[in-house]
Design a protein around this motif. Structure first.
Motif, mmCIF file in Angstrom:
data_model
loop_
_atom_site.group_PDB
_atom_site.id
_atom_site.type_symbol
_atom_site.label_atom_id
_atom_site.label_comp_id
_atom_site.label_asym_id
_atom_site.label_seq_id
_atom_site.Cartn_x
_atom_site.Cartn_y
_atom_site.Cartn_z
ATOM 1 N N MET A 1 0.822 -1.216 0.000
ATOM 2 C CA MET A 1 0.000 0.000 0.000
ATOM 3 C C MET A 1 0.853 1.262 0.000
ATOM 4 O O MET A 1 0.404 2.309 -0.464
ATOM 5 N N ASN A 2 2.063 1.165 0.532
ATOM 6 C CA ASN A 2 2.938 2.341 0.509
ATOM 7 C C ASN A 2 3.240 2.781 -0.913
ATOM 8 O O ASN A 2 3.339 3.983 -1.200
ATOM 9 N N PHE A 3 3.382 1.801 -1.817
ATOM 10 C CA PHE A 3 3.625 2.134 -3.220
ATOM 11 C C PHE A 3 2.425 2.852 -3.823
ATOM 12 O O PHE A 3 2.584 3.813 -4.586
ATOM 13 N N VAL A 4 1.230 2.395 -3.484
ATOM 14 C CA VAL A 4 0.008 3.034 -4.001
ATOM 15 C C VAL A 4 -0.074 4.473 -3.518
ATOM 16 O O VAL A 4 -0.350 5.401 -4.304
ATOM 17 N N ALA A 99 0.495 -4.359 -7.730
ATOM 18 C CA ALA A 99 0.544 -3.115 -6.956
ATOM 19 C C ALA A 99 0.588 -1.915 -7.889
ATOM 20 O O ALA A 99 -0.037 -0.880 -7.623
ATOM 21 N N LEU A 100 1.314 -2.042 -9.011
ATOM 22 C CA LEU A 100 1.343 -0.973 -10.003
ATOM 23 C C LEU A 100 -0.034 -0.786 -10.618
ATOM 24 O O LEU A 100 -0.495 0.355 -10.794
ATOM 25 N N LEU A 101 -0.720 -1.889 -10.933
ATOM 26 C CA LEU A 101 -2.078 -1.799 -11.474
ATOM 27 C C LEU A 101 -3.012 -1.123 -10.479
ATOM 28 O O LEU A 101 -3.802 -0.243 -10.856
ATOM 29 N N LEU A 102 -2.922 -1.513 -9.207
ATOM 30 C CA LEU A 102 -3.775 -0.903 -8.184
ATOM 31 C C LEU A 102 -3.512 0.589 -8.056
ATOM 32 O O LEU A 102 -4.448 1.389 -7.904
ATOM 33 N N LEU A 147 -14.236 2.147 -14.418
ATOM 34 C CA LEU A 147 -14.350 1.491 -15.721
ATOM 35 C C LEU A 147 -13.390 2.087 -16.736
ATOM 36 O O LEU A 147 -12.679 1.361 -17.447
ATOM 37 N N PHE A 148 -13.350 3.416 -16.825
ATOM 38 C CA PHE A 148 -12.489 4.038 -17.826
ATOM 39 C C PHE A 148 -11.017 3.998 -17.421
ATOM 40 O O PHE A 148 -10.143 4.058 -18.284
ATOM 41 N N SER A 149 -10.738 3.872 -16.138
ATOM 42 C CA SER A 149 -9.356 3.626 -15.719
ATOM 43 C C SER A 149 -8.903 2.246 -16.191
ATOM 44 O O SER A 149 -7.795 2.077 -16.713
ATOM 45 N N LEU A 150 -9.765 1.251 -16.005
ATOM 46 C CA LEU A 150 -9.466 -0.097 -16.474
ATOM 47 C C LEU A 150 -9.331 -0.136 -17.989
ATOM 48 O O LEU A 150 -8.425 -0.781 -18.538
ATOM 49 N N LEU A 151 -10.230 0.552 -18.663
ATOM 50 C CA LEU A 151 -10.177 0.580 -20.132
ATOM 51 C C LEU A 151 -8.891 1.226 -20.632
ATOM 52 O O LEU A 151 -8.288 0.762 -21.610
ATOM 53 N N ALA A 152 -8.452 2.278 -19.957
ATOM 54 C CA ALA A 152 -7.198 2.939 -20.336
ATOM 55 C C ALA A 152 -6.015 1.997 -20.176
ATOM 56 O O ALA A 152 -5.126 1.939 -21.039
ATOM 57 N N VAL A 153 -5.993 1.236 -19.080
ATOM 58 C CA VAL A 153 -4.916 0.273 -18.857
ATOM 59 C C VAL A 153 -4.899 -0.776 -19.965
ATOM 60 O O VAL A 153 -3.848 -1.093 -20.539
ATOM 61 N N VAL A 154 -6.065 -1.321 -20.286
ATOM 62 C CA VAL A 154 -6.160 -2.381 -21.292
ATOM 63 C C VAL A 154 -5.753 -1.866 -22.668
ATOM 64 O O VAL A 154 -4.955 -2.489 -23.376
ATOM 65 N N LEU A 239 -9.243 -8.864 -17.007
ATOM 66 C CA LEU A 239 -8.607 -8.567 -18.292
ATOM 67 C C LEU A 239 -7.445 -7.601 -18.106
ATOM 68 O O LEU A 239 -6.351 -7.807 -18.666
ATOM 69 N N ALA A 240 -7.651 -6.548 -17.303
ATOM 70 C CA ALA A 240 -6.575 -5.594 -17.042
ATOM 71 C C ALA A 240 -5.433 -6.268 -16.285
ATOM 72 O O ALA A 240 -4.254 -6.011 -16.569
#
Length: 253
Positions: A1-4, A99-102, A147-154, A239-240
């Motif tokens: 969580m420190n990374f987040v 952790a990077l994805l989160l 949703l759009f954060s996930l879509l941006a990652v994908v 998927l992400a």
């Protein structure tokens, strides 16, 4: 969580260093949309049972902010990591790729909700329209931002490089903005354009926000939109996760 928390602090510091750009993006642009299309044009164009055009397009501007703000934060992190080689530093840190994805999702979701809150305030100040269901507003702002954060990652990480993903997302932004029932309601469309609109996530987000504002209600059943938005968001999570693991676990850029 420190990374987040560190990533959130970094993004906040970046926004503070570019206050003019942030002000233009979060306040000035939506205020112009609301004043021109809502305050000026909206008083002249009736929109049937929904009252007037201002009441129809205002929730759509919230949907646009929920679409664009998460992409700007998530996209800038990924693209700067690609172009300026900071991605290596993140991946060499003692954390996993999840952790990077989160961190990316947390940043995009919080920024999207903050941008949407600003637009909701602008709608009240400029047009005098206030949501009647604040719980639905909070629901759609949260899930829309996620949703759009996930879509941006994908979209940015699925292609061979984020540069290719950037081009794809740029192509997607225009139809989602102008064909996704943001500046008009779904009920205003005729075949076959209504079928095209049903393929775009901004259609459901805009109609859900219209139901939350209770401006005659959305043109789509609210319970379908609520369930569909949550289901789509949850389906994008694995998927992400798969895309991030596939692209970043063996980093070769």
């Amino acid at each position: 969580m420190n990374f987040v928390w560190a990533m959130l602090a970094r993004n906040f510091a970046v926004e503070c260093r570019s206050l003019r750009v942030s002000f233009t993006r979060m306040v000035l642009q939506p205020a112009i949309y609301l004043f021109v299309f809502g305050y000026v044009v909206g008083r002249m164009l009736p929109a049937g049972n929904s009252g007037n055009y201002a009441a129809v397009m205002a929730p759509g501007v919230v949907a646009i902010s929920l679409m664009s703000a998460p992409y700007l934060v998530v996209g800038s992190s990924i693209l700067s990591g690609f172009y300026f080689r900071t991605m290596e530093a993140w991946l060499l840190s003692p954390v996993g790729v999840r952790a990077l994805l989160l961190a990316l999702l947390a940043s995009g979701t919080l920024y999207g909700m903050a941008s949407a809150a600003v637009v909701v305030g602008l709608i009240w100040i400029i047009l005098g329209i206030v949501p009647e269901n604040w719980l639905l507003i909070a629901y759609f702002c949260f899930f829309g931002s996620l949703l759009f954060s996930l879509l941006a990652v994908v979209v940015l990480l699925a292609p061979a490089t984020p540069k290719q993903g950037q081009d794809i997302f740029s192509l997607l932004m225009m139809p989602m903005t102008f064909f996704g029932c943001t500046f008009y309601s779904f009920a205003m469309l005729i075949p076959p354009f209504d079928s095209v609109a049903l393929l775009l996530p901004t259609t459901y987000l805009s109609e859900g926000l219209r139901a939350a504002y209770a401006t005659g209600g959305g043109s789509l059943p609210t319970h379908w939109v609520v369930a569909g938005l949550a289901a789509t968001t949850l389906l994008l999570v694995p998927l992400a996760d798969w895309v991030v693991a596939r692209r970043l676990r063996n980093f070769t850029w």
